[in-house]
Write an enzyme that holds these catalytic residues in place. Structure first.
Site, PDB file in Angstrom:
ATOM      1  N   SER A 152       0.813  -1.229   0.000  1.00 31.00           N
ATOM      2  CA  SER A 152       0.000   0.000   0.000  1.00 31.00           C
ATOM      3  C   SER A 152       0.840   1.270   0.000  1.00 31.00           C
ATOM      4  O   SER A 152       0.833   2.046   0.962  1.00 31.00           O
ATOM      5  CB  SER A 152      -0.952  -0.034   1.179  1.00 31.00           C
ATOM      6  OG  SER A 152      -1.711  -1.205   1.089  1.00 31.00           O
ATOM      7  N   ARG A 207       7.492   6.491  -4.430  1.00 26.78           N
ATOM      8  CA  ARG A 207       8.183   7.013  -3.247  1.00 26.78           C
ATOM      9  C   ARG A 207       7.481   6.432  -2.025  1.00 26.78           C
ATOM     10  O   ARG A 207       6.306   6.065  -2.082  1.00 26.78           O
ATOM     11  CB  ARG A 207       8.133   8.543  -3.192  1.00 26.78           C
ATOM     12  CG  ARG A 207       6.742   9.041  -3.065  1.00 26.78           C
ATOM     13  CD  ARG A 207       6.498  10.482  -3.205  1.00 26.78           C
ATOM     14  NE  ARG A 207       5.053  10.585  -3.299  1.00 26.78           N
ATOM     15  CZ  ARG A 207       4.370  10.424  -4.398  1.00 26.78           C
ATOM     16  NH1 ARG A 207       4.993  10.215  -5.533  1.00 26.78           N
ATOM     17  NH2 ARG A 207       3.055  10.475  -4.392  1.00 26.78           N
ATOM     18  N   ASP A 220      -4.116  -1.393  -1.203  1.00 22.76           N
ATOM     19  CA  ASP A 220      -5.213  -1.669  -0.263  1.00 22.76           C
ATOM     20  C   ASP A 220      -6.549  -1.080  -0.725  1.00 22.76           C
ATOM     21  O   ASP A 220      -7.612  -1.657  -0.473  1.00 22.76           O
ATOM     22  CB  ASP A 220      -4.868  -1.205   1.170  1.00 22.76           C
ATOM     23  CG  ASP A 220      -4.355   0.220   1.261  1.00 22.76           C
ATOM     24  OD1 ASP A 220      -4.279   0.916   0.230  1.00 22.76           O
ATOM     25  OD2 ASP A 220      -4.014   0.653   2.391  1.00 22.76           O
TER      26      ASP A 220
HETATM   27  C1  BGC Z   1      -0.280   5.123   0.266  1.00 16.37           C
HETATM   28  C2  BGC Z   1      -1.368   4.440  -0.510  1.00 16.37           C
HETATM   29  C3  BGC Z   1      -2.309   3.719   0.433  1.00 16.37           C
HETATM   30  C4  BGC Z   1      -2.788   4.643   1.540  1.00 16.37           C
HETATM   31  C5  BGC Z   1      -3.647   3.948   2.553  1.00 16.37           C
HETATM   32  C6  BGC Z   1      -0.876   6.002   1.352  1.00 16.37           C
HETATM   33  O1  BGC Z   1       0.144   6.561   2.116  1.00 16.37           O
HETATM   34  O2  BGC Z   1       0.529   5.902  -0.588  1.00 16.37           O
HETATM   35  O3  BGC Z   1      -0.833   3.525  -1.437  1.00 16.37           O
HETATM   36  O4  BGC Z   1      -3.403   3.245  -0.283  1.00 16.37           O
HETATM   37  O5  BGC Z   1      -1.685   5.229   2.209  1.00 16.37           O
HETATM   38  O6  BGC Z   1      -2.994   2.879   3.142  1.00 16.37           O
END
Ligand code: BGC
Length: 476
Positions: free
Chosen positions: A143, A158, A196
């Protein structure tokens, strides 16, 4: 607040001005958000990544099979085995949770992948002792923003959520993960790398056909929804039929990184400056659980040190000075304090921070928590409204998960109220009436969702759709 002295009342008013986002501003943010979603899909791109995920269908409820799922979230690592049964929309799941050690988040890449592989190995050995397993299909929920040229591939753009591990940004994480797995001989093949939010959307749609958007409001925040490839100019070179559905991982945490519309306070600016990735995740830093407690802390320290009022005068606030010492659950407890005299809040401050706020300071603390929590919920609604407006969804369900959505008091109601204001819905006639767009607690995205995406991908490969598949041998 009759007993609160005038100078504290003035401070509270200032905080209200800083943190309140009125209806007009919500609408302005939403309009800008729609443009940015579109920009992210264009060839030139924008600040919201809008990553195509190669998840190309909604589930029907008829998916079947046994899958492993691994979720590397911001706080926990979870491994599950999911059986999608022959009963429509039914599943069985077994799972183990492992804490993501804090030091790993800023450690080195090898240690991270070793830890991940270790947890997976422990799980497989515990649940299939001594079995000679064929390789199982695994859905890996990673995620973080990753560009996916293929579903079994993901280049980390990143780190977010406070992670800062060198040697991973700009790299495809799948071979790193696979190498660690191979070293241990864990019998899996990676079938889908997912986010996610996409998992949340698909898992929720498995049991509710009105689901159109998946959101996470947790340590980080983000959303996913479906576009047709005809509306994704940056995929034109793939020459897919324009009505092909494609789930998009928005990575909306990056909304307004150029600071055009979000009403940032001086505290938001400090959070950004002191974070491992300044200039990134502007929207997320005003909303996500990782930052809510820190915003609260920064305001209180400032009111002790700088403003005319000097709260907690004469007290030692060393514990409060430690960055990230308060998480969003602390704010939740403040907002949940049921007592008129805020005695639970007083106990919390005493126990956690060795500070004894006086009665007026307690009033300020409570109001500050409300302001920060309310702003987060209202800004979140702008993202949901933007996707709904862009897609022309006048009525649908939105599946949401994450600690803030599930545990932060009043987050749901405040978000719903903001959606009502943005989308100009008339007042409800009675409390039971559904809103046209309802944000509901989602099904388990990183477990069941990951399994479903793996199942959907296997099915489409079987049907001959090889779009976005890098290693066909893993899809047998
Ligand atoms: C991430 C996402 C993720 C979200 C919730 C963000 O910091 O970049 O990819 O879906 O957090 O977990």
């Amino acid at each position: 607040m009759v007993d609160v002295p005038k100078d504290l009342i003035d401070e509270i008013k200032k905080l209200e001005e800083h943190f309140t986002v009125d209806t007009a501003k919500l609408k302005e943010i939403t309009e800008h958000f729609i443009n940015e979603l579109t920009k992210g899909l264009s060839v030139e791109g924008g600040s919201i990544p809008m990553n195509p995920t190669w998840c190309m269908a909604m589930p029907t409820g008829e998916e079947q099979g046994t899958f492993l799922a691994l979720d590397m979230g911001g706080t926990n690592l979870r491994v599950c085995e999911i059986i999608l049964t022959d009963q429509k929309s039914e599943f069985d799941i077994i799972q183990s949770k492992y804490r993501m050690p804090e030091e790993l988040k800023t450690g080195d890449a090898d240690e991270l992948w070793e830890y991940v592989a270790d947890c997976l190995q422990q799980f497989v050995e515990a649940h299939h002792p001594g079995e000679n397993l064929d390789k199982m299909h695994l859905g890996f929920t990673f995620s973080y923003p990753a560009t996916q040229d293929y579903i079994d591939h993901g280049v980390l753009q990143r780190w977010t959520k406070g992670f800062d591990i060198s040697g991973v940004e700009g790299e495809n994480v799948v071979p790193m993960f696979e190498a660690a797995i191979a070293r241990r001989g864990v019998p899996i093949k990676l079938t889908a790398l997912i986010n996610d939010t996409t998992g949340t959307l698909i898992a929720s749609a498995y049991t509710d056909t009105k689901m159109k958007i998946g959101c996470i409001f947790g340590t980080g925040c983000n959303a996913a929804y479906f576009e047709n490839t005809g509306s994704i100019p940056k995929l034109a070179h793939m020459k897919l039929p324009p009505d092909t559905p494609m789930a998009i991982n928005c990575e909306w945490g990056a909304f307004d990184n150029e600071h055009k519309v979000l009403p940032r306070t001086p505290y938001d600016i400090i959070i950004d400056k002191d974070s491992p990735r300044p200039g990134q995740q502007a929207f997320e830093k005003m909303i996500a659980g990782l930052y809510l407690g820190e915003l609260f802390r920064l305001v209180l320290v400032n009111l002790h040190d700088n403003e005319g009022v000097h709260i907690f005068e004469g007290q030692n606030i060393d514990k409060l000075r430690k960055a990230y010492t308060l998480d969003s659950s602390f704010l939740s407890l403040v907002e949940e304090d049921p007592f008129e005299n805020l005695s639970e809040t007083a106990d919390l401050f005493q126990n956690k921070l060795s500070i004894s706020p006086n009665r007026s300071e307690l009033e300020l603390i409570r109001r500050l928590a409300e302001l920060i929590g309310t702003r987060a919920a209202r800004l979140s609604a702008c993202g949901v409204a933007a996707i709904a407006k862009k897609k022309g969804y006048e009525s649908c369900h939105v599946g949401a998960d994450g600690s803030v959505f599930n545990k932060y008091p009043h987050f749901k109601q405040r978000g719903a109220q903001a959606l009502r204001e943005i989308l100009d819905w008339p007042e409800k006639k009675n409390q039971k009436e559904e809103d046209p767009i309802e944000i509901l607690a989602a099904e388990d995205g990183s477990g069941v969702g990951a399994a479903l995406i793996a199942a959907l991908t296997l099915q489409r490969v079987k049907d001959g759709n090889m779009a976005g598949i890098l290693h066909p041998e893993n899809f047998k």
